[in-house]
Design a protein around this motif. Structure first.
Motif, short mmCIF file in Angstrom:
data_model
loop_
_atom_site.label_atom_id
_atom_site.label_comp_id
_atom_site.label_asym_id
_atom_site.label_seq_id
_atom_site.Cartn_x
_atom_site.Cartn_y
_atom_site.Cartn_z
N GLU A 131 43.70 27.06 82.04
CA GLU A 131 43.17 28.05 81.20
C GLU A 131 41.76 27.39 80.78
O GLU A 131 41.75 26.17 80.56
CB GLU A 131 43.97 28.36 80.17
CG GLU A 131 45.31 29.55 80.36
CD GLU A 131 45.80 30.07 79.40
OE1 GLU A 131 45.43 30.19 78.27
OE2 GLU A 131 47.09 30.39 79.31
N GLU A 132 40.78 28.11 80.73
CA GLU A 132 39.41 27.76 80.53
C GLU A 132 39.47 26.78 79.26
O GLU A 132 38.84 25.61 79.22
CB GLU A 132 38.44 28.79 80.52
CG GLU A 132 37.13 28.39 80.46
CD GLU A 132 35.95 29.12 80.61
OE1 GLU A 132 34.80 28.75 80.89
OE2 GLU A 132 36.46 30.40 80.80
N SER A 133 40.12 27.34 78.28
CA SER A 133 39.99 26.60 77.02
C SER A 133 40.67 25.22 77.03
O SER A 133 40.44 24.25 76.47
CB SER A 133 40.50 27.49 75.84
OG SER A 133 41.80 27.90 75.91
N ASP A 134 41.58 25.17 77.68
CA ASP A 134 42.60 24.05 77.93
C ASP A 134 41.58 23.01 78.70
O ASP A 134 41.78 21.77 78.46
CB ASP A 134 43.92 24.24 78.45
CG ASP A 134 44.64 25.01 77.65
OD1 ASP A 134 44.77 25.10 76.41
OD2 ASP A 134 45.64 25.78 78.15
N GLU B 137 38.66 22.79 79.21
CA GLU B 137 37.45 22.47 78.47
C GLU B 137 37.80 21.32 77.28
O GLU B 137 36.96 20.46 77.23
CB GLU B 137 36.48 23.49 77.93
CG GLU B 137 35.95 24.48 78.86
CD GLU B 137 34.83 23.93 79.51
OE1 GLU B 137 34.19 23.02 79.24
OE2 GLU B 137 34.72 24.30 80.71
N ALA B 138 38.95 21.58 76.64
CA ALA B 138 39.34 20.29 75.84
C ALA B 138 39.64 19.22 76.31
O ALA B 138 39.15 18.04 75.96
CB ALA B 138 40.77 21.09 75.19
N THR C 193 42.88 31.38 85.91
CA THR C 193 42.55 29.93 85.40
C THR C 193 41.32 29.39 86.04
O THR C 193 40.59 30.22 86.88
CB THR C 193 43.74 28.80 86.06
OG1 THR C 193 43.51 28.96 87.58
CG2 THR C 193 45.01 29.01 85.64
#
Length: 116
Positions: free
Chosen positions: A54-57, A59-60, A12
């Protein structure tokens, strides 16, 4: 005595979100984050919040928050997740290392957000 402490949330990232605005408060960005936060951990602070996941979550969630007040919301990486025993003041005692750095940065970002 130098025992290894495994990371709490392997895989994470943790980001700080600072707000310096005349119209947006840390509460405002927290509410905005909770609107879309599904698989992230949010820790509210006096300057904004920390978001871990998690990086994508992460960033969202940050993209959603920044829509609120894009020139007054700032983001930076944090090396450890909230509560990590390697950095948590509950384990180390006293003020959290890095707090005074945030205090200094908060004094600077008000000039950055005004474009000065």
């Amino acid at each position: 005595m130098n025992e290894k402490i495994p990371p709490l949330y392997a895989g994470t990232v943790t980001k700080y979100v600072f707000v310096e605005s005349y119209k947006t408060t840390p509460d405002d960005i927290a509410v905005r984050a909770y609107e879309v936060a599904q698989r992230v951990m949010i820790k509210e602070t006096c300057f904004g919040m920390q978001i871990t996941g998690e990086e994508s979550d992460v960033e969202a969630v940050i993209a959603h928050i920044r829509e609120l007040d894009p020139t007054h919301i700032f983001v930076k990486d944090r090396g450890f997740p909230p509560g990590d025993p390697r950095r948590c003041r509950a384990n180390l005692g006293g003020a959290r290392p890095g707090y005074f750095g945030h205090e200094f940065e908060m004094g600077l970002i008000r000039w950055i957000s005004r474009g000065q």
